[in-house]
Write an enzyme that holds these catalytic residues in place. Structure first.
Site, short mmCIF file in Angstrom:
data_model
loop_
_atom_site.label_atom_id
_atom_site.label_comp_id
_atom_site.label_asym_id
_atom_site.label_seq_id
_atom_site.Cartn_x
_atom_site.Cartn_y
_atom_site.Cartn_z
N ASP A 121 -12.09 6.89 3.95
CA ASP A 121 -10.86 6.72 4.73
C ASP A 121 -10.42 5.26 4.80
O ASP A 121 -9.33 4.95 5.25
CB ASP A 121 -11.07 7.29 6.13
CG ASP A 121 -9.75 7.53 6.86
OD1 ASP A 121 -8.69 7.49 6.19
OD2 ASP A 121 -9.79 7.77 8.08
N LYS B 153 -10.18 12.94 8.00
CA LYS B 153 -9.67 12.60 9.33
C LYS B 153 -9.65 13.85 10.20
O LYS B 153 -9.54 14.96 9.68
CB LYS B 153 -8.22 12.10 9.21
CG LYS B 153 -8.07 10.69 8.68
CD LYS B 153 -6.60 10.28 8.68
CE LYS B 153 -6.41 8.90 8.09
NZ LYS B 153 -7.04 7.83 8.89
N GLU C 75 -9.28 3.41 2.51
CA GLU C 75 -8.82 3.47 1.11
C GLU C 75 -7.73 2.45 0.79
O GLU C 75 -7.58 2.05 -0.36
CB GLU C 75 -8.33 4.88 0.80
CG GLU C 75 -6.87 5.20 1.18
CD GLU C 75 -6.59 5.13 2.67
OE1 GLU C 75 -7.54 5.19 3.47
OE2 GLU C 75 -5.40 5.00 3.04
N ASP D 232 1.76 6.59 5.41
CA ASP D 232 0.75 5.63 4.95
C ASP D 232 1.18 4.90 3.67
O ASP D 232 0.41 4.10 3.12
CB ASP D 232 -0.59 6.35 4.76
CG ASP D 232 -1.77 5.42 4.98
OD1 ASP D 232 -1.59 4.39 5.65
OD2 ASP D 232 -2.86 5.74 4.47
N ASP E 68 -2.65 10.28 3.49
CA ASP E 68 -4.03 9.85 3.71
C ASP E 68 -4.77 10.88 4.56
O ASP E 68 -4.68 10.88 5.78
CB ASP E 68 -4.04 8.48 4.41
CG ASP E 68 -5.45 7.97 4.65
OD1 ASP E 68 -6.41 8.54 4.08
OD2 ASP E 68 -5.59 6.98 5.41
N LYS F 114 0.87 -1.18 0.00
CA LYS F 114 0.00 0.00 0.00
C LYS F 114 0.90 1.23 0.00
O LYS F 114 1.69 1.44 0.92
CB LYS F 114 -0.89 0.01 1.25
CG LYS F 114 -1.62 1.33 1.51
CD LYS F 114 -2.49 1.28 2.78
CE LYS F 114 -3.05 2.66 3.12
NZ LYS F 114 -3.89 2.67 4.34
N ARG G 3 -7.41 -0.71 1.36
CA ARG G 3 -7.92 -1.98 0.80
C ARG G 3 -8.35 -1.80 -0.65
O ARG G 3 -8.29 -2.73 -1.44
CB ARG G 3 -9.05 -2.50 1.70
CG ARG G 3 -10.22 -1.58 1.82
CD ARG G 3 -11.10 -1.87 3.05
NE ARG G 3 -10.52 -1.32 4.29
CZ ARG G 3 -11.09 -1.46 5.47
NH1 ARG G 3 -12.22 -2.14 5.61
NH2 ARG G 3 -10.50 -0.94 6.54
N1 BES Z 1 -4.00 4.70 7.01
C1 BES Z 1 -5.08 4.44 7.88
C2 BES Z 1 -4.71 3.48 9.01
C3 BES Z 1 -3.67 3.96 9.98
C4 BES Z 1 -4.05 4.52 11.19
C5 BES Z 1 -2.34 3.80 9.72
C6 BES Z 1 -3.10 4.94 12.09
C7 BES Z 1 -1.39 4.22 10.62
C8 BES Z 1 -1.77 4.78 11.81
C9 BES Z 1 -6.23 3.80 7.09
O1 BES Z 1 -6.33 4.19 5.77
C10 BES Z 1 -7.48 4.22 7.77
O2 BES Z 1 -7.77 5.38 7.77
N2 BES Z 1 -8.20 3.26 8.33
C11 BES Z 1 -9.41 3.52 9.00
C12 BES Z 1 -10.41 2.49 8.58
C13 BES Z 1 -11.82 2.78 9.01
C14 BES Z 1 -12.35 3.99 8.27
C15 BES Z 1 -12.67 1.57 8.73
C16 BES Z 1 -9.13 3.44 10.50
O3 BES Z 1 -8.32 2.64 10.91
O4 BES Z 1 -9.70 4.23 11.23
ZN ZN Z 2 -4.59 4.84 4.86
MN MN Z 3 -7.48 5.98 5.55
#
Ligand code: BES
Ligand code: ZN
Ligand code: MN
Length: 493
Positions: free
Chosen positions: A339, A269, A341, A280, A262, A257, A343
């Site tokens: 968010d 966010k 994204e 990210d 992000d 990824k 996947r």
């Molecule tokens: N890049 C983030 C996950 C992340 C969080 C990486 C903290 C490193 C540190 C990912 O894209 C994300 O935003 N995931 C969301 C998913 C949710 C919307 C289902 C999350 O983890 O909140």
């Molecule tokens: Zn992300």
């Molecule tokens: Mn995200």
């Protein structure tokens, strides 16, 4: 790119004990035995080493720990680092000694009298891994912790140790690349800059292709493209092939990824901590660093690394919550939360990898979910797999390299949480088991007979305090484990 500290391997030179400048290090085993060089240092300092060894403090030292004597009289060196290490240490102990010395060494030359010390090459690797600072954007010299000062190892059999250390230092170079990429801010490491840095690795014998948006459109990678829609930076997929194995052998695929930033997109966010989302692209960074290590040490294996490079931004063109997009596989996804994204990027990259390369196995790496940090903290990456043998091979390699990894479950009940009213699936499963539903989403894009491992590295790719081998910031987690897994599985003659 940050260079690995230059390390020279030279024959033992007892006279150097008195004359070298910078830091001088000697090794004393926990039972207090002094080797030739240590005896010389003891004599020159009129018994300071012996007094240290007899002290109560020395008895409490653990292997790999160091006591420093500053400005020792009788020596030209400004510090004498006395390393506690058994003659036959474990890999971990030897690396720890190297890490401790590297922490002390900052900006100084280091002369290590290693003699016939066992695992001296691993000790060198420990120094190389820890002697890292990301100072590309520090302008003043005083703030710059630049550490170019060289390391010299004085050895009974320097050629032998150098031959052992060379492939290890190639791995360290891969780790440096991963850390640099992961630390780099998003205005510098755009998708284009990232692709350029990868293309540059063709110098090392990697075959590198950069697929641009029109090509991705043609391939049908709509879920990947949907993530980059809101950004001015073009989305890209980069394919890196290392062909060091038998000609007709299918490759192992490493997928990453690479979200260079992000914001969350329209599902924006919160402001606090958003700056951390420069990391990210950590999964793509590990893939890049591993490919670099394989090329530098000319690994006898076929490995293809593929990364999806995109930026997740809000704009008038950005994907909306509720949009439905079609993946390369043909399945449709209802995007509930922009968010989630990572996947969407990986599912197309996974399908492309299987479609084009029919790999013997597929490992994806992604800073995929915040939930994995809640579950495992910063100690272990989450490991998900459809194949026990493949998975255990990875877990064993990670354990041997001291990179934390912990297997998590998969199951139909989690998959059911992805059901959508209007499309084939939703891109989120709700709050419970967030890391597992993310993995289930990816699993829908794994062909039945492809052994697959998903590594959720959100907690380990970049950490706010020092880790075993790295100062705070990007760790390079995974390069060593993947390298070892490849070595164990494909390079045993
Ligand atoms: N890049 C983030 C996950 C992340 C969080 C990486 C903290 C490193 C540190 C990912 O894209 C994300 O935003 N995931 C969301 C998913 C949710 C919307 C289902 C999350 O983890 O909140
Ligand atoms: Zn992300
Ligand atoms: Mn995200």
């Amino acid at each position: 790119m940050t260079q690995v500290t230059p390390i020279s391997f030279v024959p033992v030179d007892l006279d150097a004990v008195a004359t070298v400048e910078g830091r001088l290090a000697i090794i004393v085993s926990p039972d207090g035995k002094l080797d030739q060089s240590a005896r010389r240092a003891n004599r020159l300092t009129r018994g300071a080493v012996a007094r240290l060894v007899e002290s109560a403090g020395f008895a409490k030292l653990k292997p790999g720990q160091v006591v420093s004597l500053n400005w020792p009289s009788g020596l030209a060196a400004e510090a004498l680092d006395v390393v506690c290490l058994p003659k036959r240490p474990s890999v971990e102990e030897a690396r720890k000694a190297g890490v401790t010395l590297a922490k002390l060494k900052v900006r100084k030359a280091l002369h290590l009298m290693a003699g016939t010390q066992g695992k001296a090459a691993e000790l060198a690797l420990g120094i190389a891994l820890r002697d890292y600072t990301f100072d590309a954007h520090k302008t003043s010299d005083s703030e710059k912790e630049a550490d170019e000062a060289a390391v010299t190892l004085y050895l009974g059999k320097p050629e032998e140790v150098e031959a052992e250390a060379t492939p290890l230092l190639a791995i360290a170079e891969g780790v440096m690349m991963t850390r640099d990429l992961t630390n780099e801010p998003a205005n510098v490491l755009t998708t284009t800059e990232f692709a350029d840095r990868l293309a540059d690795m063709s110098k090392l014998g990697l075959e590198v292709e950069v697929l641009e948006e029109d090509k991705l459109e043609e391939l049908g990678m709509r879920t990947l493209l949907s993530v980059g829609h809101g950004s001015d930076s073009p989305s890209k997929v980069v394919v890196m092939q290392w062909k060091g194995g038998a000609k007709d052998e299918a490759p192992l695929a490493l997928l990453g990824k690479g979200v260079v930033f992000d914001t969350g997109g329209i599902s924006l966010k919160p402001a606090a901590g958003m700056e951390d989302m420069t990391m990210d692209m950590g999964g793509a960074g590990v893939v890049a660093g591993t490919m670099r290590a394989l090329a530098l040490r000319k690994a006898k294996a076929n490995v293809v690394g593929i990364v999806g490079l995109v930026e997740n931004m809000p704009s008038a063109r950005a994907t909306r919550p509720g949009d439905v997009v079609k993946s390369m596989k043909g399945d449709t996804v209802e995007i509930i939360n922009t968010d989630a994204e990572g996947r969407l990027v990986l599912c197309d990259v996974m399908w492309y990898a299987q479609d084009r390369f029919e790999p013997v196995g597929m490992i994806d790496l992604a800073t995929l979910t915040g939930a994995i940090i809640i579950g495992l903290g910063h100690e272990n990456a989450g490991v998900f797999s459809n194949n026990d043998v493949f998975c255990n091979g990875f877990l064993k390699a990670a354990e041997a390299e001291g990179e934390g990894a912990w297997r998590m479950p998969l199951g139909q009940a989690y998959d059911d949480m992805l059901k959508s009213r209007i499309a084939d699936m939703k891109n989120i499963g709700g709050r419970p088991a967030g890391s597992i539903t993310a993995a289930q989403f990816l699993k829908r894009f794994v062909k039945d007979d492809t052994p697959w491992i998903h590594l959720d590295i959100a907690g380990v790719a970049s950490v706010k305090s020092d880790t075993k081998y790295a100062p705070k910031g990007a760790t390079g987690w995974g390069v060593m484990a993947l390298n070892r897994m490849i070595k164990d599985r494909f390079e045993t003659e």
